[in-house]
Design a protein around this motif. Structure first.
Motif, PDB file in Angstrom:
ATOM      1  N   PRO A 104     -42.918  50.473 -32.628  1.00 49.72           N
ATOM      2  CA  PRO A 104     -43.980  50.428 -33.654  1.00 49.72           C
ATOM      3  C   PRO A 104     -45.319  49.975 -33.067  1.00 49.72           C
ATOM      4  CG  PRO A 104     -41.955  49.501 -34.526  1.00 49.72           C
ATOM      5  CD  PRO A 104     -41.710  49.736 -33.057  1.00 49.72           C
ATOM      6  N   LEU A 105     -45.300  49.002 -32.170  1.00 44.31           N
ATOM      7  CA  LEU A 105     -46.560  48.561 -31.551  1.00 44.31           C
ATOM      8  C   LEU A 105     -47.126  49.643 -30.630  1.00 44.31           C
ATOM      9  CD1 LEU A 105     -45.784  44.809 -30.687  1.00 44.31           C
ATOM     10  CD2 LEU A 105     -47.337  45.683 -32.444  1.00 44.31           C
ATOM     11  N   MET A 106     -46.244  50.270 -29.844  1.00 43.96           N
ATOM     12  CA  MET A 106     -46.719  51.320 -28.930  1.00 43.96           C
ATOM     13  C   MET A 106     -47.383  52.451 -29.714  1.00 43.96           C
ATOM     14  SD  MET A 106     -45.999  50.144 -25.943  1.00 43.96           S
ATOM     15  CE  MET A 106     -46.129  48.536 -26.660  1.00 43.96           C
ATOM     16  N   GLN A 107     -46.755  52.801 -30.844  1.00 40.70           N
ATOM     17  CA  GLN A 107     -47.308  53.853 -31.700  1.00 40.70           C
ATOM     18  C   GLN A 107     -48.683  53.473 -32.226  1.00 40.70           C
ATOM     19  OE1 GLN A 107     -43.819  54.588 -34.034  1.00 40.70           O
ATOM     20  NE2 GLN A 107     -44.717  56.463 -34.861  1.00 40.70           N
ATOM     21  N   GLN A 108     -48.769  52.222 -32.681  1.00 38.41           N
ATOM     22  CA  GLN A 108     -50.042  51.723 -33.215  1.00 38.41           C
ATOM     23  C   GLN A 108     -51.138  51.734 -32.138  1.00 38.41           C
ATOM     24  OE1 GLN A 108     -49.817  47.658 -34.687  1.00 38.41           O
ATOM     25  NE2 GLN A 108     -52.059  47.531 -34.758  1.00 38.41           N
ATOM     26  N   TYR A 109     -50.809  51.230 -30.961  1.00 40.15           N
ATOM     27  CA  TYR A 109     -51.821  51.197 -29.887  1.00 40.15           C
ATOM     28  C   TYR A 109     -52.246  52.624 -29.535  1.00 40.15           C
ATOM     29  CZ  TYR A 109     -50.006  46.416 -29.082  1.00 40.15           C
ATOM     30  OH  TYR A 109     -49.585  45.123 -29.214  1.00 40.15           O
ATOM     31  N   TRP A 110     -51.267  53.512 -29.532  1.00 36.40           N
ATOM     32  CA  TRP A 110     -51.553  54.902 -29.155  1.00 36.40           C
ATOM     33  C   TRP A 110     -52.518  55.549 -30.154  1.00 36.40           C
ATOM     34  CZ3 TRP A 110     -50.953  60.100 -30.397  1.00 36.40           C
ATOM     35  CH2 TRP A 110     -51.013  60.991 -29.302  1.00 36.40           C
ATOM     36  N   GLU A 111     -52.332  55.193 -31.431  1.00 38.09           N
ATOM     37  CA  GLU A 111     -53.231  55.750 -32.434  1.00 38.09           C
ATOM     38  C   GLU A 111     -54.613  55.109 -32.397  1.00 38.09           C
ATOM     39  OE1 GLU A 111     -50.993  55.851 -36.091  1.00 38.09           O
ATOM     40  OE2 GLU A 111     -49.642  57.283 -35.110  1.00 38.09           O
ATOM     41  N   GLU A 112     -54.664  53.820 -32.049  1.00 34.85           N
ATOM     42  CA  GLU A 112     -55.941  53.098 -32.115  1.00 34.85           C
ATOM     43  C   GLU A 112     -56.778  53.162 -30.841  1.00 34.85           C
ATOM     44  OE1 GLU A 112     -54.311  49.910 -35.428  1.00 34.85           O
ATOM     45  OE2 GLU A 112     -54.961  49.144 -33.485  1.00 34.85           O
ATOM     46  N   ASP A 113     -56.137  53.356 -29.707  1.00 35.44           N
ATOM     47  CA  ASP A 113     -56.866  53.350 -28.437  1.00 35.44           C
ATOM     48  C   ASP A 113     -56.708  54.701 -27.759  1.00 35.44           C
ATOM     49  OD1 ASP A 113     -57.833  53.100 -25.886  1.00 35.44           O
ATOM     50  OD2 ASP A 113     -56.516  51.451 -25.287  1.00 35.44           O
ATOM     51  N   PRO A 114     -57.771  55.522 -27.778  1.00 31.83           N
ATOM     52  CA  PRO A 114     -57.662  56.883 -27.219  1.00 31.83           C
ATOM     53  C   PRO A 114     -57.403  56.909 -25.715  1.00 31.83           C
ATOM     54  CG  PRO A 114     -59.943  56.409 -27.853  1.00 31.83           C
ATOM     55  CD  PRO A 114     -59.116  55.245 -28.334  1.00 31.83           C
ATOM     56  N   ASN A 115     -57.601  55.780 -25.046  1.00 25.05           N
ATOM     57  CA  ASN A 115     -57.346  55.768 -23.597  1.00 25.05           C
ATOM     58  C   ASN A 115     -55.988  55.187 -23.226  1.00 25.05           C
ATOM     59  OD1 ASN A 115     -59.875  56.860 -22.831  1.00 25.05           O
ATOM     60  ND2 ASN A 115     -60.790  54.896 -23.394  1.00 25.05           N
ATOM     61  N   PHE A 116     -55.219  54.756 -24.236  1.00 23.17           N
ATOM     62  CA  PHE A 116     -53.915  54.126 -23.960  1.00 23.17           C
ATOM     63  C   PHE A 116     -52.913  55.168 -23.470  1.00 23.17           C
ATOM     64  CE2 PHE A 116     -49.758  52.702 -26.081  1.00 23.17           C
ATOM     65  CZ  PHE A 116     -49.347  52.002 -24.961  1.00 23.17           C
ATOM     66  N   ARG A 117     -52.282  54.859 -22.364  1.00 23.22           N
ATOM     67  CA  ARG A 117     -51.205  55.708 -21.836  1.00 23.22           C
ATOM     68  C   ARG A 117     -49.870  55.029 -22.107  1.00 23.22           C
ATOM     69  NH1 ARG A 117     -52.384  59.356 -17.635  1.00 23.22           N
ATOM     70  NH2 ARG A 117     -50.296  58.967 -16.828  1.00 23.22           N
ATOM     71  N   HIS A 118     -49.100  55.619 -22.991  1.00 23.63           N
ATOM     72  CA  HIS A 118     -47.752  55.105 -23.272  1.00 23.63           C
ATOM     73  C   HIS A 118     -46.770  55.894 -22.421  1.00 23.63           C
ATOM     74  CE1 HIS A 118     -44.273  54.673 -26.383  1.00 23.63           C
ATOM     75  NE2 HIS A 118     -44.080  53.939 -25.320  1.00 23.63           N
TER      76      HIS A 118
END
Ligand code: DAV
Length: 371
Positions: free
Chosen positions: A140-154
């Motif tokens: 759930p956190l990874m999903q949230q970060y991915w949606e909020e930070d366009p530069n986040f690489r999961h």
């Protein structure tokens, strides 16, 4: 990299730059998993955990959660954003086409599962069957970060098969003896084989352009090679610490505090030939202070050296477990401001202050400390 509490940015290149955003684990529903090869190799032969498994007693879960909540509240008060995982049901078995184990582990400690390198958070392969699905606690956190930070690489490392071919049968005994374990560790003969890449995130320390990775029970050479190929802009260094009969995770063994200064466990000294990069660049490696306790708390996997499993908040400030008086005193002498944090009753859930956290944002960029 600028940071504001309203906007998620994933960025962390080392263990010491000013911390602004962190994940703190939860003790909910934590289990002592049934026997399995790699986990058994880590349980000390005289441990009270041998031969028993199941959900941990509720009062110990409640107490650990109380301490973790207090730790999170203290960090928030200092202006750090704290996120918490969403626990899955760890009483469910872990079953794949290749293995079955009757229960899982818990959502502690996040440091073992999540490796943050720059804008990336990488889910480790893990090497215990009971921890194969542990990344789900953080999705759930990874999903949230991915949606909020366009530069986040999961990213997720290839899930390992964890068949019996991954484990040396020589380790499948509870009567090996410490002497033989030390000999095996010195020979780099560990419980995991080289069948496929394996690593836990807590075997990795980040020094900007350089990643220092411990070869031991939970990380094999193929795991380190996988990290090397995955991070082509980094230099990846393999280290090992022969004095440890149960070598898992680097963070109760080798603890960088700020550029130029590292604490090393005096029972697990970095061999001379592996010190060159530090010596050549003027880094000091000092013996850590002795732990304040003679034995770990009940039902605990880790050694008393969780004393040096500290969380650095910035190059001048460090969180140390509140009963670790010698470690606090040493930090003070080394010029660090010490923030005492009570956590010992949560040690049994998988570790100390470094273990129970995972970086999301630290100020600063990728520096080359070993030019
Ligand atoms: O000394 O038992 C604990 C490391 C936990 N991440 C030890 C290692």
């Amino acid at each position: 990299m600028s940071w504001s509490p309203e906007k998620t940015v994933v960025n962390s290149w080392n263990e010491w730059d000013p911390l602004k955003h962190v994940i703190v684990g939860r003790a909910d529903d934590c289990h002592i998993p049934p026997e399995e090869p790699a986990l058994d190799a880590k349980v000390p032969e005289d441990s009270d955990m041998r031969g028993q498994w199941g959900r941990r007693p509720q009062e110990t879960i409640d107490r650990a959660n109380e301490l973790l909540d207090n730790f999170a509240a203290m960090l928030k008060k200092r202006g750090i954003r704290v996120d918490r995982p969403t626990c899955i049901d760890h009483s469910l078995p872990a079953t794949t086409p290749d293995f079955h184990t009757d229960s899982q582990f818990g959502c502690m400690p996040p440091r073992d599962v999540l490796l943050t390198v720059g804008h990336e958070m990488l889910e480790a392969t893990m090497s215990y069957r009971c921890r194969w699905f542990e990344y789900l606690n953080y999705r759930p956190l990874m999903q949230q970060y991915w949606e909020e930070d366009p530069n986040f690489r999961h990213e997720a490392a290839p899930k390992p098969r964890l068949t019996d071919a991954d484990y040396h049968p020589d380790y499948l005994s509870d009567k090996i003896g410490v002497e033989k374990r030390l000999k095996w560790a010195a020979e780099k003969f560990f419980v995991t084989t080289e069948e496929e890449p394996l690593f836990d995130a807590a075997d990795v320390l980040r020094f900007g352009r350089d990643l220092v990775v411990q070869h031991g029970f939970t990380t094999n050479m193929k795991g380190i090679e996988w990290l090397r190929r995955h991070f082509p802009d980094h230099r990846v260094h393999t280290v090992n610490f022969p004095g440890d009969p149960y070598p898992i995770h680097i963070d109760a063994t080798f603890t960088p505090l700020r550029p130029g200064l590292i604490l090393n466990n005096p029972q697990r000294r970095l061999p001379d030939d592996q010190r060159r990069m530090f010596n050549d660049n003027g880094w000091e490696i000092v013996d850590a202070a002795q732990p304040a306790h003679n034995a770990p708390p009940p039902l605990c996997y880790s050694s008393t050296w969780l004393s040096m499993n500290v969380l650095v908040l910035d190059p001048k400030t460090v969180c140390v477990e509140a009963s670790e008086v010698y470690q606090m005193e040493q930090m003070d002498k080394l010029g660090m401001e010490v923030v005492p944090v009570e956590l010992r009753d949560a040690y049994a859930f998988g570790g100390g202050l470094h273990c129970c956290t995972a970086d999301v944002f630290r100020e600063g960029n990728c520096e080359d400390y070993f030019p």
